[in-house]
Design a protein around this motif. Structure first.
Motif, PDB file in Angstrom:
ATOM      1  N   THR A 100      29.662  48.576  58.453  1.00 40.50           N
ATOM      2  CA  THR A 100      29.373  48.403  59.873  1.00 40.50           C
ATOM      3  C   THR A 100      30.350  49.279  60.642  1.00 40.50           C
ATOM      4  OG1 THR A 100      28.609  46.119  59.628  1.00 40.50           O
ATOM      5  CG2 THR A 100      29.349  46.788  61.822  1.00 40.50           C
ATOM      6  N   VAL A 101      29.847  50.063  61.589  1.00 41.30           N
ATOM      7  CA  VAL A 101      30.710  50.915  62.399  1.00 41.30           C
ATOM      8  C   VAL A 101      31.135  50.158  63.654  1.00 41.30           C
ATOM      9  CG1 VAL A 101      30.855  53.026  63.769  1.00 41.30           C
ATOM     10  CG2 VAL A 101      29.690  53.048  61.559  1.00 41.30           C
ATOM     11  N   VAL A 102      32.442  50.018  63.829  1.00 40.10           N
ATOM     12  CA  VAL A 102      33.010  49.442  65.051  1.00 40.10           C
ATOM     13  C   VAL A 102      34.177  50.336  65.456  1.00 40.10           C
ATOM     14  CG1 VAL A 102      34.026  47.443  66.183  1.00 40.10           C
ATOM     15  CG2 VAL A 102      32.433  47.102  64.286  1.00 40.10           C
ATOM     16  N   SER A 103      34.080  50.945  66.604  1.00 37.38           N
ATOM     17  CA  SER A 103      35.149  51.827  67.075  1.00 37.38           C
ATOM     18  C   SER A 103      36.469  51.076  67.179  1.00 37.38           C
ATOM     19  CB  SER A 103      34.775  52.401  68.446  1.00 37.38           C
ATOM     20  OG  SER A 103      35.880  53.041  69.048  1.00 37.38           O
ATOM     21  N   ASN A 104      37.569  51.815  66.993  1.00 36.84           N
ATOM     22  CA  ASN A 104      38.887  51.232  67.243  1.00 36.84           C
ATOM     23  C   ASN A 104      39.045  50.849  68.700  1.00 36.84           C
ATOM     24  OD1 ASN A 104      40.050  51.546  64.588  1.00 36.84           O
ATOM     25  ND2 ASN A 104      40.181  53.733  64.991  1.00 36.84           N
ATOM     26  N   GLY A 105      38.294  51.508  69.562  1.00 33.93           N
ATOM     27  CA  GLY A 105      38.328  51.191  70.982  1.00 33.93           C
ATOM     28  C   GLY A 105      39.537  51.768  71.691  1.00 33.93           C
ATOM     29  N   VAL A 106      39.536  51.617  73.002  1.00 36.94           N
ATOM     30  CA  VAL A 106      40.662  52.075  73.819  1.00 36.94           C
ATOM     31  C   VAL A 106      41.089  50.931  74.731  1.00 36.94           C
ATOM     32  CG1 VAL A 106      39.094  53.113  75.545  1.00 36.94           C
ATOM     33  CG2 VAL A 106      41.486  53.828  75.425  1.00 36.94           C
ATOM     34  N   ASP A 107      42.379  50.670  74.739  1.00 37.22           N
ATOM     35  CA  ASP A 107      42.946  49.604  75.570  1.00 37.22           C
ATOM     36  C   ASP A 107      43.253  50.201  76.943  1.00 37.22           C
ATOM     37  OD1 ASP A 107      44.226  47.497  76.717  1.00 37.22           O
ATOM     38  OD2 ASP A 107      45.821  47.324  75.224  1.00 37.22           O
ATOM     39  N   ARG A 108      42.301  50.108  77.832  1.00 39.31           N
ATOM     40  CA  ARG A 108      42.444  50.728  79.141  1.00 39.31           C
ATOM     41  C   ARG A 108      43.575  50.095  79.944  1.00 39.31           C
ATOM     42  NH1 ARG A 108      37.579  53.673  79.966  1.00 39.31           N
ATOM     43  NH2 ARG A 108      37.876  53.735  82.213  1.00 39.31           N
ATOM     44  N   GLU A 109      43.835  48.801  79.719  1.00 36.02           N
ATOM     45  CA  GLU A 109      44.910  48.129  80.449  1.00 36.02           C
ATOM     46  C   GLU A 109      46.268  48.730  80.104  1.00 36.02           C
ATOM     47  OE1 GLU A 109      44.797  43.949  79.888  1.00 36.02           O
ATOM     48  OE2 GLU A 109      42.903  43.676  80.971  1.00 36.02           O
TER      49      GLU A 109
END
Length: 344
Positions: free
Chosen positions: A128-137
């Motif tokens: 399953t592909v789940v991005s590491n994401g970006v913590d905008r805060e």
């Protein structure tokens, strides 16, 4: 639902993997997922982030107990080489080890489609592909640090910058050589420089860098890097995703990247400038001069020249910022709840 979310060697590992684990736990909080950071079978799901020997041991126990095992594929042999001392020697035996370790999982979580394609050469475990994401805060208020960090490192705009561990795989040679070619432009690499972990070639590149190329070492507030930098130059040769790239996008910085499969999702000329390793890039007028195998330095020079224009920087940066919204933690968090529910 309770998740045992274990990160082996957590106290020693830094960089993108540590950031990814931090992002996952913030997403759990956003999605209301209960978790413990201890490895335990007193949980509904065992989620492992680094398949060291202790993680492998727990994975085997969990399978016998009928507890679903999820493993993150942060580490590949392809991504491991040209990182620190001895990693090239370890990369070859690492692959068969990871094949066995990842094969113990019921589901593998890959941070990108490219990473999933690589992992398919290791095992047939479902992915399953789940991005590491970006913590905008984490970036909130970064603009206010511009003056402080420019003064601290004596940087004039437009500053070309990079964020992350200083390692050869991330395009150190290209970064330094591009700085040599552009003596009137300031280059800054924000990130750890632990010489005891660096190979001879990496130390040589750092020591012989021109005066307009600064290696800051660890910075106490990473927001300062995105405040002082104007053009994010990421000439990496291999990357699973690139959290620093997502952060630069969220900060509205224009991107110059090597045209590799990892970044195929970025639209060249609209969301970034891409430089073909072998020359003949995407509009950055690559001349194809090769200073080292796979290094089209002249292409990076041309791309950065294009971004001397403030309006062009603003245009690319705004498009990148808009694209980054899909990678915000709150936009991704529910994917973990869905994944765990599916396994249960």
């Amino acid at each position: 639902m309770k998740v045992s979310h274990y990160f082996e060697f957590e106290e020693h590992v830094t960089g993108g993997m540590a950031a990814s684990v931090d992002h996952q736990r913030k997403m759990f909080d956003l999605a209301g997922i209960e978790y413990t950071t201890e490895p335990t079978l007193d949980a509904d799901v065992l989620h492992l982030n680094l398949m060291g020997p202790r993680s492998v041991w727990y994975a085997r126990r969990a399978r016998k107990a009928g507890i679903p095992v999820v493993a993150h594929t942060h580490v590949t042999a392809e991504d491991f080489g040209d990182s620190f001392r001895f990693t090239n020697a370890l990369a070859r035996p690492l692959k068969p080890y990871l094949r066995r370790a990842y094969g113990l999982a019921d589901r593998l979580v890959c941070p990108s489609e490219y990473n999933r394609d690589v992992i398919r050469g290791y095992t047939d475990v479902p992915t399953t592909v789940v991005s590491n994401g970006v913590d905008r805060e984490k970036l909130d208020g970064f603009e206010s640090l511009e003056g402080e960090y420019r003064e601290r490192y004596d940087l004039d705009p437009p500053t070309v910058f990079m964020v992350g561990h200083v390692i050869k795989r991330k395009g150190l040679e290209t970064f330094v050589e591009t700085a040599h070619r552009m003596p009137d432009v300031d280059f800054a690499w924000f990130g750890h420089v632990d010489r005891s972990l660096k190979g001879r070639e990496t130390k040589r590149l750092i020591d012989e860098a021109p005066s307009n190329c600064t290696f800051t070492g660890f910075v106490d507030d990473i927001r300062g890097a995105y405040a002082a930098g104007d053009v994010f130059c990421f000439p990496t040769h291999e990357e699973n995703e690139g959290i620093a790239l997502l952060e630069a996008m969220a900060a509205g910085k224009p991107l110059v990247v090597r045209d590799i499969e990892t970044f195929s999702w970025l639209e060249a000329g609209e969301e970034c400038l891409k430089v073909d390793s072998e020359g003949g890039g995407d509009g950055a007028a690559s001349a194809g001069v090769t200073d080292a195998p796979g290094d089209n330095v002249e292409g990076f020079v041309d791309a950065i020249d294009e971004l001397r224009d403030a309006d062009r920087r603003a245009e690319l940066g705004a498009t990148a910022a808009a694209r980054s919204e899909a990678f915000a933690l709150d936009a991704i968090a529910d994917r973990y709840r869905s994944l765990y529910a599916e396994l249960l």
